[in-house]
Design a protein around this motif. Sequence first.
Motif, short mmCIF file in Angstrom:
data_model
loop_
_atom_site.label_atom_id
_atom_site.label_comp_id
_atom_site.label_asym_id
_atom_site.label_seq_id
_atom_site.Cartn_x
_atom_site.Cartn_y
_atom_site.Cartn_z
N GLU A 176 12.94 -53.56 46.02
CA GLU A 176 12.06 -54.03 44.84
C GLU A 176 12.57 -55.87 44.61
OE1 GLU A 176 10.09 -52.55 42.62
OE2 GLU A 176 10.19 -50.72 43.92
N LEU A 177 13.60 -56.18 44.87
CA LEU A 177 13.95 -57.37 44.84
C LEU A 177 13.45 -58.29 45.82
CD1 LEU A 177 17.68 -57.30 43.53
CD2 LEU A 177 15.77 -58.29 42.15
N LEU A 207 21.57 -55.97 35.29
CA LEU A 207 20.55 -55.01 35.56
C LEU A 207 19.31 -55.44 34.65
CD1 LEU A 207 22.68 -51.78 35.40
CD2 LEU A 207 21.54 -52.78 37.30
N ASP A 208 19.57 -56.03 33.24
CA ASP A 208 18.49 -56.43 32.54
C ASP A 208 17.65 -57.61 33.15
OD1 ASP A 208 19.01 -54.59 30.43
OD2 ASP A 208 19.98 -56.12 29.38
N LYS A 209 18.48 -58.40 33.87
CA LYS A 209 18.04 -59.78 34.57
C LYS A 209 16.97 -59.17 35.79
CE LYS A 209 21.07 -63.00 32.96
NZ LYS A 209 22.27 -63.75 33.61
N ILE A 210 17.59 -58.08 36.61
CA ILE A 210 16.79 -57.57 37.61
C ILE A 210 15.47 -56.98 36.90
CG2 ILE A 210 16.71 -55.82 39.30
CD1 ILE A 210 19.66 -56.28 39.85
N ALA A 211 15.51 -56.27 36.04
CA ALA A 211 14.44 -55.72 35.40
C ALA A 211 13.21 -56.81 35.10
CB ALA A 211 14.89 -54.91 33.95
N GLN A 212 13.82 -57.82 34.40
CA GLN A 212 12.82 -58.90 34.30
C GLN A 212 12.04 -59.60 35.46
OE1 GLN A 212 15.26 -61.91 32.06
NE2 GLN A 212 15.47 -60.55 30.30
N ILE A 213 12.76 -59.43 36.50
CA ILE A 213 12.37 -60.03 37.74
C ILE A 213 11.27 -59.25 38.35
CG2 ILE A 213 12.67 -60.52 40.34
CD1 ILE A 213 15.77 -61.72 39.17
N ILE A 214 11.63 -57.90 38.46
CA ILE A 214 10.68 -56.78 39.06
C ILE A 214 9.85 -56.32 38.10
CG2 ILE A 214 12.47 -56.20 40.66
CD1 ILE A 214 12.92 -53.80 39.11
N GLY A 215 9.94 -56.62 36.80
CA GLY A 215 8.81 -56.46 35.78
C GLY A 215 9.06 -54.86 35.29
#
Length: 199
Positions: A61-62, A179-187
Motif C-alpha cells: 500500500e505504501l 499507524l495513523d500517519k500511514i492511514a493518512q498517506i494511503i487514505g
Amino acid sequence: IKGLKIATVFLGRFTKEKVRFMTKRISQSEIQDLYVKWHTPDKVKAHCKAVSDVGVKMAEELNKHGYSLDLDLIRGSGLCHDVARIYEGHDRIGFDILTELGYEDEANIVKVHMKYPKYNDIENLDECDIICLADRVVKENKYVGLDERIEYIINKVPDGNPEIIERILLKKQETKDVLDKIAQIIGKYLPESMFDIID
C-alpha cells in the motif's frame, strides 16, 4: 582523482531498486530448513507467516504512494523473525543465525524486533519499521489490531509490573501515531478484511 570521479558517477546510477535486485534475500526453502533445525513450533510459524503477510500488505500500500520498500526483505524477515522463539534471547539468536548465513539485512531486523528503539520519521519508513509495526498488530496467527495485541502483551507482564506496563503503553502510543500517519498517506486504515490470514 579522475578515476574516483568516474567511479562515483557510475555508482550514482544505481537506484535503490537495482541495488535491491543485486542483494540476495533468504528463500522460502531456507526458512523452512531453519524451522526444522531450530524446532520452531507450528503456532510460531503461523505467527511468523501472519506478520510477514501483514507487513507485505502494508508495504504494498505504501509503495503505491511513492515508497520503495523491499517486499522480499519484509517477507523473509517476517517469516523468520521468531525462528528461535523457544530459546531465551531468541531475537539475538535469530540475529546470529541469519548473520552466519550472510543475510545481514534480515538479521538486523530480527535483532531489534522485540525492543525496537524508535520508528523512523514517516517519510523515511523502512523495512524494519514495517516488520515491527506488523508484529504489533498480529496476535498468534491473526491480524487483530493494536489494541488487542497490546492488551495481550500487558496480560503477560509478570506480576503486572507497573513500570513495564507504562513502557508498553508509551510504545503503544508511538506505534499508533505511526499507524495513523500511514492511514493518512494511503487514505484508509488497513482493516481486518485486508488480512484474511488463516493458519
